[in-house]
Design an enzyme around this catalytic site. Structure first.
Site, mmCIF file in Angstrom:
data_model
loop_
_atom_site.group_PDB
_atom_site.id
_atom_site.type_symbol
_atom_site.label_atom_id
_atom_site.label_comp_id
_atom_site.label_asym_id
_atom_site.label_seq_id
_atom_site.Cartn_x
_atom_site.Cartn_y
_atom_site.Cartn_z
ATOM 1 N N TRP A 1 0.818 -1.210 0.000
ATOM 2 C CA TRP A 1 0.000 0.000 0.000
ATOM 3 C C TRP A 1 0.850 1.258 0.000
ATOM 4 O O TRP A 1 1.601 1.510 0.953
ATOM 5 C CB TRP A 1 -0.899 -0.013 1.229
ATOM 6 C CG TRP A 1 -1.848 1.134 1.396
ATOM 7 C CD1 TRP A 1 -2.850 1.497 0.552
ATOM 8 C CD2 TRP A 1 -1.909 2.045 2.507
ATOM 9 N NE1 TRP A 1 -3.540 2.576 1.071
ATOM 10 C CE2 TRP A 1 -2.980 2.933 2.271
ATOM 11 C CE3 TRP A 1 -1.157 2.184 3.674
ATOM 12 C CZ2 TRP A 1 -3.323 3.957 3.155
ATOM 13 C CZ3 TRP A 1 -1.499 3.203 4.560
ATOM 14 C CH2 TRP A 1 -2.564 4.074 4.305
ATOM 15 N N ARG A 2 0.774 2.009 -1.069
ATOM 16 C CA ARG A 2 1.217 3.410 -1.007
ATOM 17 C C ARG A 2 0.032 4.200 -0.484
ATOM 18 O O ARG A 2 -1.051 4.189 -1.071
ATOM 19 C CB ARG A 2 1.635 3.928 -2.386
ATOM 20 C CG ARG A 2 1.904 5.430 -2.368
ATOM 21 C CD ARG A 2 2.299 5.990 -3.729
ATOM 22 N NE ARG A 2 2.293 7.449 -3.655
ATOM 23 C CZ ARG A 2 1.353 8.235 -4.189
ATOM 24 N NH1 ARG A 2 0.356 7.702 -4.888
ATOM 25 N NH2 ARG A 2 1.410 9.539 -4.037
ATOM 26 N N ALA A 3 0.228 4.889 0.625
ATOM 27 C CA ALA A 3 -0.891 5.518 1.316
ATOM 28 C C ALA A 3 -1.580 6.547 0.433
ATOM 29 O O ALA A 3 -0.934 7.435 -0.124
ATOM 30 C CB ALA A 3 -0.399 6.176 2.603
ATOM 31 N N GLU B 1 -1.657 -1.259 -4.241
ATOM 32 C CA GLU B 1 -2.475 -0.058 -4.334
ATOM 33 C C GLU B 1 -1.651 1.220 -4.454
ATOM 34 O O GLU B 1 -0.684 1.419 -3.708
ATOM 35 C CB GLU B 1 -3.387 0.051 -3.104
ATOM 36 C CG GLU B 1 -4.369 -1.112 -2.981
ATOM 37 C CD GLU B 1 -5.365 -0.922 -1.853
ATOM 38 O OE1 GLU B 1 -5.224 0.039 -1.074
ATOM 39 O OE2 GLU B 1 -6.283 -1.747 -1.754
ATOM 40 N N HIS B 2 -2.084 2.088 -5.397
ATOM 41 C CA HIS B 2 -1.762 3.516 -5.461
ATOM 42 C C HIS B 2 -0.335 3.855 -5.867
ATOM 43 O O HIS B 2 0.078 5.002 -5.671
ATOM 44 C CB HIS B 2 -2.069 4.201 -4.120
ATOM 45 C CG HIS B 2 -3.410 3.877 -3.558
ATOM 46 N ND1 HIS B 2 -4.576 4.005 -4.280
ATOM 47 C CD2 HIS B 2 -3.773 3.397 -2.331
ATOM 48 C CE1 HIS B 2 -5.602 3.625 -3.528
ATOM 49 N NE2 HIS B 2 -5.146 3.245 -2.351
ATOM 50 N N GLU C 1 -5.662 -0.986 -6.815
ATOM 51 C CA GLU C 1 -6.283 0.329 -6.899
ATOM 52 C C GLU C 1 -5.269 1.281 -7.510
ATOM 53 O O GLU C 1 -4.122 1.341 -7.060
ATOM 54 C CB GLU C 1 -6.700 0.854 -5.520
ATOM 55 C CG GLU C 1 -7.916 0.186 -4.933
ATOM 56 C CD GLU C 1 -8.370 0.849 -3.646
ATOM 57 O OE1 GLU C 1 -7.988 2.014 -3.392
ATOM 58 O OE2 GLU C 1 -9.116 0.200 -2.888
#
Length: 209
Positions: free
Chosen positions: A141-143, A178-179, A200
């Site tokens: 996860w990249r925030a 994600e991201h 995402e």
């Protein structure tokens, strides 16, 4: 325990060939934890958090068979970091062993999110260079939002790629990415299999970043 142990003290046990259990806590690591012995185990309880405090990976696995890593949260620090977890030697490709694969279970990685460390950054969260590795349940996860509820903007807490898979015959179960700012996953190896993949796209990509 995080309040007592450093990368150096943990590596001293790993070099002896011992299995290591990490209690829940946040470990600020100045160098990678290195697993270079066949069938060695690194197990986190309560998602032990390993922070790349010095711009190095937090875990490096050598060209050996049967290593097990589980229950770990990989966290980017404030220094430019190439990769948070590196499985196998990127410069000396290892085919691995179908009868004794390396296994990662319950692996979480994040670039950003908490207020500390500030300006978190890592080019890649996970890189698998060896063949015959199994990744079972991961969230990379990249925030897209940070502590306090603010949204990530303008390429903050940068991460280019969640996972790069260079090894052949790699199998993933429940891979979530994600991201990240370029590709979410780059799968370069042959004969790989992915069973359930969730992704995402980033919300803050512009022509400038």
């Amino acid at each position: 325990k995080a309040e007592n142990d450093t990368a150096q003290t943990i590596n001293a046990h790993l070099k002896k060939g011992l299995h290591v259990v990490l209690a829940a806590g946040i470990y600020y690591l100045s160098e990678p934890l290195e697993l270079n012995i066949e069938n060695q185990v690194l197990l986190g309880i309560g998602y032990a958090t390993l922070v790349a405090a010095n711009g190095t990976a937090v875990i490096k696995v050598g060209n050996v068979d049967g290593v097990r890593v589980a229950g770990i949260l990989l966290e980017a620090g404030p220094e430019p970091t190439e990769v948070l977890m590196d499985w196998g030697d990127a410069k000396n490709t290892y085919a691995g062993n179908a009868s004794n694969p390396g296994v990662m279970t319950d692996i979480v990685a994040r670039v950003g999110g908490p207020s500390k460390p500030a300006k978190a950054q890592a080019d890649v969260m996970l890189r698998i260079n060896s063949g015959h590795v199994v990744l079972d349940n991961s969230w990379l996860w990249r925030a897209d939002h940070v502590e306090g509820g603010g949204l990530t903007k303008h390429g903050e807490n940068p991460c280019q790629v969640a996972a790069i898979i260079n090894g052949d015959d790699v199998v993933t179960y429940g891979l979530k990415a994600e991201h990240c700012l370029t590709d979410l996953v780059q799968w370069n190896g042959d004969r790989g299999h992915a069973f359930f993949f969730q992704s995402e796209f980033p919300y803050d990509v512009t022509q400038d970043n």
